[in-house]
Design a protein around this motif. Structure first.
Motif, PDB file in Angstrom:
ATOM      1  N   GLU A  36      -2.536   5.480   1.124  1.00 46.25           N
ATOM      2  CA  GLU A  36      -3.525   4.439   1.439  1.00 46.25           C
ATOM      3  C   GLU A  36      -3.461   4.049   2.911  1.00 46.25           C
ATOM      4  O   GLU A  36      -4.496   3.854   3.556  1.00 46.25           O
ATOM      5  CB  GLU A  36      -3.304   3.202   0.558  1.00 46.25           C
ATOM      6  CG  GLU A  36      -3.666   3.420  -0.894  1.00 46.25           C
ATOM      7  CD  GLU A  36      -3.221   2.269  -1.778  1.00 46.25           C
ATOM      8  OE1 GLU A  36      -3.959   1.959  -2.725  1.00 46.25           O
ATOM      9  OE2 GLU A  36      -2.135   1.677  -1.525  1.00 46.25           O
ATOM     10  N   GLU A  37      -2.248   3.932   3.440  1.00 48.06           N
ATOM     11  CA  GLU A  37      -2.086   3.595   4.855  1.00 48.06           C
ATOM     12  C   GLU A  37      -2.673   4.696   5.743  1.00 48.06           C
ATOM     13  O   GLU A  37      -3.334   4.415   6.740  1.00 48.06           O
ATOM     14  CB  GLU A  37      -0.612   3.377   5.210  1.00 48.06           C
ATOM     15  CG  GLU A  37      -0.020   2.107   4.658  1.00 48.06           C
ATOM     16  CD  GLU A  37      -0.577   0.852   5.306  1.00 48.06           C
ATOM     17  OE1 GLU A  37      -1.116   0.921   6.431  1.00 48.06           O
ATOM     18  OE2 GLU A  37      -0.480  -0.205   4.670  1.00 48.06           O
ATOM     19  N   ILE A  57      -6.482   4.520   5.728  1.00 44.82           N
ATOM     20  CA  ILE A  57      -6.957   3.439   6.604  1.00 44.82           C
ATOM     21  C   ILE A  57      -6.876   3.872   8.068  1.00 44.82           C
ATOM     22  O   ILE A  57      -7.815   3.682   8.847  1.00 44.82           O
ATOM     23  CB  ILE A  57      -6.144   2.151   6.359  1.00 44.82           C
ATOM     24  CG1 ILE A  57      -6.457   1.598   4.964  1.00 44.82           C
ATOM     25  CG2 ILE A  57      -6.412   1.112   7.441  1.00 44.82           C
ATOM     26  CD1 ILE A  57      -5.488   0.534   4.486  1.00 44.82           C
ATOM     27  N   ARG A 115     -13.451   5.128   3.186  1.00 45.31           N
ATOM     28  CA  ARG A 115     -13.546   3.685   2.957  1.00 45.31           C
ATOM     29  C   ARG A 115     -14.177   3.360   1.605  1.00 45.31           C
ATOM     30  O   ARG A 115     -14.686   2.261   1.404  1.00 45.31           O
ATOM     31  CB  ARG A 115     -14.345   3.023   4.077  1.00 45.31           C
ATOM     32  CG  ARG A 115     -13.596   3.013   5.381  1.00 45.31           C
ATOM     33  CD  ARG A 115     -14.351   2.260   6.437  1.00 45.31           C
ATOM     34  NE  ARG A 115     -13.574   2.157   7.663  1.00 45.31           N
ATOM     35  CZ  ARG A 115     -14.077   1.794   8.810  1.00 45.31           C
ATOM     36  NH1 ARG A 115     -15.360   1.497   8.915  1.00 45.31           N
ATOM     37  NH2 ARG A 115     -13.313   1.729   9.880  1.00 45.31           N
ATOM     38  N   ARG A 153       0.849  -1.181   0.000  1.00 42.03           N
ATOM     39  CA  ARG A 153       0.000   0.000   0.000  1.00 42.03           C
ATOM     40  C   ARG A 153       0.885   1.230   0.000  1.00 42.03           C
ATOM     41  O   ARG A 153       1.962   1.229   0.601  1.00 42.03           O
ATOM     42  CB  ARG A 153      -0.895   0.027   1.234  1.00 42.03           C
ATOM     43  CG  ARG A 153      -1.961  -1.016   1.202  1.00 42.03           C
ATOM     44  CD  ARG A 153      -2.911  -0.804   2.385  1.00 42.03           C
ATOM     45  NE  ARG A 153      -3.389  -2.104   2.788  1.00 42.03           N
ATOM     46  CZ  ARG A 153      -3.313  -2.611   3.993  1.00 42.03           C
ATOM     47  NH1 ARG A 153      -2.828  -1.911   4.974  1.00 42.03           N
ATOM     48  NH2 ARG A 153      -3.749  -3.809   4.260  1.00 42.03           N
TER      49      ARG A 153
END
Length: 136
Positions: free
Chosen positions: A28-29, A32, A72, A24
């Motif tokens: 992206e991390e 999240i 999300r 990722r």
């Protein structure tokens, strides 16, 4: 004396080599992580709404759910059933801490809308704690 390595390392660190497992990106991390902090803040907000219903908490819960859903990819966050017995002061403290974590991550990924929402929630929970702090 030593047996030579026969298999490719599972910890490939050579530049330019393609790996077999997905990675990722940093963004992206952070998405999240931010979604997780905001979802936890939403859960605490839902608990507070169960104890002391207010238009501010209702609006905050809707905005938090919207941000989590955006981060999300459109998945609606799970909502909690408010607990019947809880300490509002402790919930405000926890919400303040969660909003602070969300603010740090939102600032790191330059997400203005999430940063503003987190900062507003920090202010709201600070002011909710202020009367109880003055009483002690």
């Amino acid at each position: 004396m030593y047996e030579p390595i026969r298999a490719k390392s599972v910890h490939s660190t050579m530049a330019g080599t393609a790996s077999d497992f997905p990675h990722r990106s940093r963004e992206e991390e952070l998405d999240i992580q931010l979604a997780g902090h905001l979802a936890a803040l939403l859960a605490v907000t839902d608990e507070l709404r169960g104890l002391t219903p207010s238009a501010d908490l209702e609006a905050a819960a809707q905005r938090l759910a919207g941000e989590v859903s955006r981060l999300r990819g459109g998945h609606v966050p799970a909502r909690t059933v408010p607990a019947t017995v809880a300490d509002p002061g402790a919930l405000h403290q926890r919400a303040h801490a969660l909003a602070g974590r969300a603010l740090v991550v939102a600032a790191s990924r330059a997400d203005t809308s999430a940063a503003i929402l987190a900062a507003e929630r920090m202010d709201a929970h600070s002011s909710a704690l202020a009367p109880s702090a003055a009483a002690h």
